[in-house]
Design an enzyme around this catalytic site. Structure first.
Site, PDB file in Angstrom:
ATOM      1  N   PRO A 128      -6.948  -5.522 -80.760  1.00 17.43           N
ATOM      2  CA  PRO A 128      -8.163  -6.233 -80.316  1.00 17.43           C
ATOM      3  C   PRO A 128      -7.863  -7.380 -79.345  1.00 17.43           C
ATOM      4  CG  PRO A 128      -8.274  -5.801 -82.664  1.00 17.43           C
ATOM      5  CD  PRO A 128      -6.881  -5.458 -82.233  1.00 17.43           C
ATOM      6  N   TYR A 129      -6.753  -8.077 -79.573  1.00 19.54           N
ATOM      7  CA  TYR A 129      -6.349  -9.165 -78.679  1.00 19.54           C
ATOM      8  C   TYR A 129      -6.040  -8.616 -77.286  1.00 19.54           C
ATOM      9  CZ  TYR A 129      -3.098 -12.655 -76.732  1.00 19.54           C
ATOM     10  OH  TYR A 129      -2.456 -13.560 -75.915  1.00 19.54           O
ATOM     11  N   TYR A 130      -5.302  -7.504 -77.241  1.00 17.89           N
ATOM     12  CA  TYR A 130      -4.963  -6.907 -75.949  1.00 17.89           C
ATOM     13  C   TYR A 130      -6.194  -6.344 -75.248  1.00 17.89           C
ATOM     14  CZ  TYR A 130       0.055  -7.448 -76.440  1.00 17.89           C
ATOM     15  OH  TYR A 130       1.315  -7.988 -76.543  1.00 17.89           O
ATOM     16  N   LYS A 133      -7.837  -9.304 -73.577  1.00 22.11           N
ATOM     17  CA  LYS A 133      -7.096  -9.717 -72.387  1.00 22.11           C
ATOM     18  C   LYS A 133      -7.235  -8.696 -71.262  1.00 22.11           C
ATOM     19  CE  LYS A 133      -5.277 -13.593 -73.901  1.00 22.11           C
ATOM     20  NZ  LYS A 133      -5.714 -14.894 -73.341  1.00 22.11           N
TER      21      LYS A 133
END
Length: 214
Positions: A128-130, A133
């Site tokens: 989810p973080y990637y 980004k």
């Protein structure tokens, strides 16, 4: 050049503000969420404006008015939920890019994450973080801004070496937060980084030379 730093209270942001304050060619304005933070920075001689990445685009544009460049170093951090990852790392970055366009600010530097542009290389525990980004980067790339997107590797609280590797595609690696800040600062002074996105890890090349070779 007056530089508007979003994420000014974060570790990279603090290093960057210190670099700008020591320079003779640039000045800084920090964006913070609370008046107490603005007051504290004011005591250190730092111009600060209160605005929230969860507020409106217009609020951010108003806070950045009169600046010449925006640096987005903000992040939701590792101790928040996926909602904050979405609201800060993705929508916050997108709002700030829109605010730059509204305020007539063309120079924009975004701190992303190593290999955010390569789905096949994402750490599966941090997808989810990637995703956040990845799409924040795409929105900035598709904007009218003179962007630089810096994708650092694992961030370390170690002394700066002043030596980096900067390329469109790098293997896994780490880098001191202070060296990320130094690379941001150098990118603002370099035409070699305009409309460029690149990975960044510790290396053997001086920062300015590494940017010239992009």
């Amino acid at each position: 050049m007056k530089i508007f730093v979003v994420g000014a209270t974060g570790q990279i942001g603090k290093h960057l503000i210190n670099l700008i304050q020591k320079s003779e060619q640039h000045t800084v304005r920090a964006m913070v969420r609370k008046q107490e933070q603005a007051d504290e920075l004011g005591q250190q001689g730092v111009d600060a404006a209160v605005a929230s990445l969860e507020g409106s685009v217009q609020d951010i544009a108003n806070a950045a008015k009169g600046c010449d460049a925006i640096v987005f170093t903000a992040g939701s951090g590792g101790h928040t939920g996926l909602d904050k990852t979405l609201l800060i790392d993705l929508d916050g970055a997108a709002k700030t890019a829109e605010a730059a366009e509204q305020a007539g600010i063309t120079r924009f530097v975004l701190v992303s994450a190593l290999q955010a542009n390569k789905r096949e290389n994402w750490n599966q525990e941090m997808v989810p973080y990637y995703v956040a980004k990845h799409y924040a980067d795409k929105m900035v790339e598709q904007s009218s801004l003179d962007y630089t997107i810096i994708r650092p590797g694992g961030l370390l609280n170690e002394p700066s070496t002043g030596k980096v590797s900067a390329s469109e595609n790098l293997e896994r690696g780490s880098i001191a937060r202070e060296d990320v800040a130094k690379t941001i600062f150098a990118s603002l002074n370099s035409q070699h980084t305009v409309k460029k996105s690149f990975d960044l890890i510790s290396g053997e090349t001086g920062i300015e030379e590494a940017l010239e070779n992009l």
